[in-house]
Design an enzyme around this catalytic site. Structure first.
Site, PDB file in Angstrom:
ATOM      1  N   TRP A 101       0.830  -1.214   0.000  1.00 30.65           N
ATOM      2  CA  TRP A 101       0.000   0.000   0.000  1.00 30.65           C
ATOM      3  C   TRP A 101       0.858   1.255   0.000  1.00 30.65           C
ATOM      4  O   TRP A 101       0.529   2.233  -0.661  1.00 30.65           O
ATOM      5  CB  TRP A 101      -1.016  -0.011   1.141  1.00 30.65           C
ATOM      6  CG  TRP A 101      -2.099  -1.008   0.883  1.00 30.65           C
ATOM      7  CD1 TRP A 101      -2.345  -2.144   1.591  1.00 30.65           C
ATOM      8  CD2 TRP A 101      -3.075  -0.994  -0.180  1.00 30.65           C
ATOM      9  NE1 TRP A 101      -3.397  -2.837   1.031  1.00 30.65           N
ATOM     10  CE2 TRP A 101      -3.863  -2.150  -0.047  1.00 30.65           C
ATOM     11  CE3 TRP A 101      -3.341  -0.117  -1.243  1.00 30.65           C
ATOM     12  CZ2 TRP A 101      -4.911  -2.455  -0.933  1.00 30.65           C
ATOM     13  CZ3 TRP A 101      -4.386  -0.416  -2.122  1.00 30.65           C
ATOM     14  CH2 TRP A 101      -5.154  -1.566  -1.954  1.00 30.65           C
ATOM     15  N   ASP A 171      -1.909   6.763   5.985  1.00 25.40           N
ATOM     16  CA  ASP A 171      -2.976   5.883   5.532  1.00 25.40           C
ATOM     17  C   ASP A 171      -3.204   4.898   6.679  1.00 25.40           C
ATOM     18  O   ASP A 171      -2.371   4.033   6.940  1.00 25.40           O
ATOM     19  CB  ASP A 171      -2.520   5.152   4.263  1.00 25.40           C
ATOM     20  CG  ASP A 171      -3.530   4.108   3.797  1.00 25.40           C
ATOM     21  OD1 ASP A 171      -4.555   3.918   4.468  1.00 25.40           O
ATOM     22  OD2 ASP A 171      -3.274   3.482   2.746  1.00 25.40           O
ATOM     23  N   LYS A 195     -12.488  -1.679   6.146  1.00 25.27           N
ATOM     24  CA  LYS A 195     -11.676  -2.573   6.952  1.00 25.27           C
ATOM     25  C   LYS A 195     -12.244  -2.616   8.381  1.00 25.27           C
ATOM     26  O   LYS A 195     -12.722  -3.630   8.824  1.00 25.27           O
ATOM     27  CB  LYS A 195     -10.214  -2.125   6.984  1.00 25.27           C
ATOM     28  CG  LYS A 195      -9.626  -1.788   5.603  1.00 25.27           C
ATOM     29  CD  LYS A 195      -9.535  -3.000   4.680  1.00 25.27           C
ATOM     30  CE  LYS A 195      -9.326  -2.684   3.212  1.00 25.27           C
ATOM     31  NZ  LYS A 195      -8.136  -1.947   2.856  1.00 25.27           N
TER      32      LYS A 195
HETATM   33  C1  LIG Z   1      -7.616  -1.390   1.521  1.00 34.69           C
HETATM   34  C2  LIG Z   1      -6.533  -0.417   1.617  1.00 34.69           C
HETATM   35  C3  LIG Z   1      -6.394   0.629   0.691  1.00 34.69           C
HETATM   36  C4  LIG Z   1      -7.277   0.776  -0.534  1.00 34.69           C
HETATM   37  O1  LIG Z   1      -8.535   1.167  -0.190  1.00 34.69           O
HETATM   38  P1  LIG Z   1      -9.614   1.502  -1.341  1.00 34.69           P
HETATM   39  O2  LIG Z   1     -10.781   1.907  -0.548  1.00 34.69           O
HETATM   40  O3  LIG Z   1      -9.820   0.227  -2.114  1.00 34.69           O
HETATM   41  O4  LIG Z   1      -9.066   2.571  -2.175  1.00 34.69           O
HETATM   42  C5  LIG Z   1      -5.356   1.528   0.854  1.00 34.69           C
HETATM   43  N1  LIG Z   1      -4.523   1.427   1.904  1.00 34.69           N
HETATM   44  C6  LIG Z   1      -4.619   0.443   2.813  1.00 34.69           C
HETATM   45  C7  LIG Z   1      -3.657   0.383   3.960  1.00 34.69           C
HETATM   46  C8  LIG Z   1      -5.637  -0.502   2.695  1.00 34.69           C
HETATM   47  O5  LIG Z   1      -5.753  -1.484   3.613  1.00 34.69           O
END
Ligand SMILES: *Cc1c(COP(=O)(O)O)cnc(C)c1O
Length: 359
Positions: A101, A171, A195
Site C-alpha cells: 500500500w 494511511d 476494513k
Molecule cells: C484497503 C486499503 C487501501 C485501498 O482502499 P480503497 O478503498 O480500495 O481505495 C489503501 N490502503 C490500505 C492500507 C488498505 O488497507
C-alpha cells in the site's frame, strides 16, 4: 448461518450492527423510509451524519483544530488527494515504503510531487518498519507519508515517527479504531471504511485545519478538503447508507468500551494467533515481532501445495476468507474489531488440527 469471515476488506461487521440496520431498513425511526431513500439534505440524514462525526471525534479524542471529512474514492483516491491538497506543483514530499500500500501511495504521488523515499524496507522483504529515530526527512518535504498498517504484508508501526515541523500524513485504513492513537501527532489521517469502520464507499479523513487552503486550483471538487469541510462533506451527494452504517459501527465500538477496550481485545486476539504460529514448526509468519500487525496476520504452511487444501477445509469449517492476497499467496487472517475472540479461537483450533493431519 454466519461464518467467521477473515476477509481483509470488505470485511466482517458486528452482528449487532447488521441486526440494527435490518430492523431499521424499511422504516428508519418512524420516518417511513429507509436511510438510503432519504435526501442527504433532510433533517434526519443531517443528524445521522453529524452523530457519526461526533462519535468518531469522541472515540479518537480528535482535537477541535481538526476537521473530519467523509468522502468517496477510497483510500486510493487520497493517494492523489494528499499531494493535490497539500502541495503546489514542483514541491517535494517524503514517503516511507513498508509494502504494497505504501508503494501504491508512492506511485500515485509521483504524478504530482517529487517523491523522496526516506526509508524502503525492501531488504527485509517488507517484514520490518524503519528503526525508531532513523528517518531523515529532507527539509523541503511538504509532508511525511507512511502506511500505519500494511494490510497485505501484516506490518504495523509500533511507534509514531517524528518529523518535527513536517506534517505526518498516514494511511490508517486497516488500523483505524483498533487502538487509541494520538491524533495530535498527525497532520492528516485517512482511512477507507471497509476494513474497520463499516462498509466500502467512504473514506474518512481527519485533517488539521491549518493544512487546509494549500490545495492546487485544479484539485477535483470531490477531493478538495477545504471545500468539502465547508460543505460538511456534502458538496455533492455522499454515500448516505455507508455513512449511516459507519455511525452504527462507531456506536457499537462505544458500547464495547471504546478504543482502550478494543485494543485489549485486539491484543489478545493477535497474541492467540501469533502464539499458535510461533509454537508450531508448521506455520510461519516472517514479520519482525515488534512490527506484527494486530489486524492482518499473514502466515505460511511449509509446502505451498497445502495452501489450497487449507483454505478449502477452513471454508468447510465455517472459517471464510483465509486465502492470502493474490499478489503474495499464502494465508492471511484479518482480525478486525468485529472479529470476536471466539472466531480467532476457532481458527487456531482448526490450524492445530490441520497441522496434526498434515504436519
Ligand atoms: C484497503 C486499503 C487501501 C485501498 O482502499 P480503497 O478503498 O480500495 O481505495 C489503501 N490502503 C490500505 C492500507 C488498505 O488497507
Amino acid at each position: 448461518m454466519r461464518v467467521y469471515n477473515f476477509s481483509a476488506g470488505p470485511a466482517t461487521m458486528p452482528l449487532e450492527v447488521l441486526e440494527r440496520a435490518q430492523a431499521e431498513l424499511i422504516d428508519w425511526r418512524g420516518s417511513g423510509m429507509s436511510v438510503m431513500e432519504m435526501s442527504h439534505r433532510s433533517k434526519e440524514f443531517v443528524t445521522v451524519a453529524a452523530q457519526a462525526e461526533a462519535r468518531l471525534r469522541a472515540l479518537l479524542a480528535v482535537p477541535e483544530e481538526y476537521a473530519v471529512l467523509f468522502l468517496q474514492g477510497g483510500a486510493t483516491g487520497q493517494f492523489a488527494g494528499v499531494p493535490l491538497n497539500l502541495t503546489a506543483p514542483g514541491a517535494a514530499a517524503a514517503y516511507v515504503n513498508t509494502g504494497s500500500w505504501s508503494a501504491k501511495a508512492i506511485d500515485e504521488a509521483r504524478k504530482y510531487v517529487d517523491v523522496h523515499v526516506v526509508a524502503d524496507e525492501k531488504d527485509s522483504n517488507y517484514t520490518t518498519v524503519p528503526a525508531e529515530g532513523s528517518l531523515e526527512v529532507p527539509g523541503d518535504a511538504a509532508y511525511l507519508h507512511l502506511t500505519l498498517n500494511e494490510t497485505i504484508g501484516g506490518v504495523e508501526f509500533p511507534y509514531l515517527p517524528d518529523a518535527g515541523e513536517i506534517p505526518l500524513v498516514t494511511d490508517a485504513s486497516s488500523t483505524m479504531l483498533s487502538r487509541p492513537v494520538d491524533v495530535s501527532r498527525f497532520g492528516v489521517i485517512y482511512a477507507g471504511a471497509q476494513k474497520n469502520l463499516g462498509p466500502s464507499g467512504l473514506v474518512v479523513i481527519i485533517v488539521r485545519r491549518d493544512l487546509m487552503g494549500r490545495a492546487r486550483p485544479e484539485v477535483p471538487a470531490a477531493m478538495d478538503w477545504t471545500a468539502m469541510a465547508e460543505a460538511d462533506s456534502m458538496l455533492n451527494t455522499p454515500p448516505t447508507l455507508a455513512w449511516y452504517l459507519v455511525g452504527l459501527v462507531l456506536e457499537w465500538v462505544e458500547e464495547q468500551g471504546g478504543l482502550t477496550a478494543m485494543a485489549e481485545r485486539n491484543r489478545a486476539k493477535a497474541e492467540l494467533i501469533y502464539g499458535t504460529i510461533d509454537r508450531s514448526d508448521f506455520y510461519s509468519n516472517p514479520v519482525q515481532p515488534a512490527a506484527r500487525s494486530w489486524m492482518n496476520v499473514p502466515f505460511l504452511v511449509p509446502d505451498p501445495a497445502l495452501e489450497k487444501p487449507f483454505v478449502a477445509a477452513a471454508e468447510a469449517a465455517g472459517l471464510s476468507g483465509l486465502g492470502g492476497h493474490r499478489s503474495v499467496g499464502g494465508m492471511r487472517a484479518s482480525i478486525y474489531n468485529a472479529m470476536p475472540i471466539e472466531g480467532v479461537q476457532a481458527l487456531v483450533d482448526f490450524m492445530t488440527d490441520f497441522e496434526k493431519q498434515n504436519g
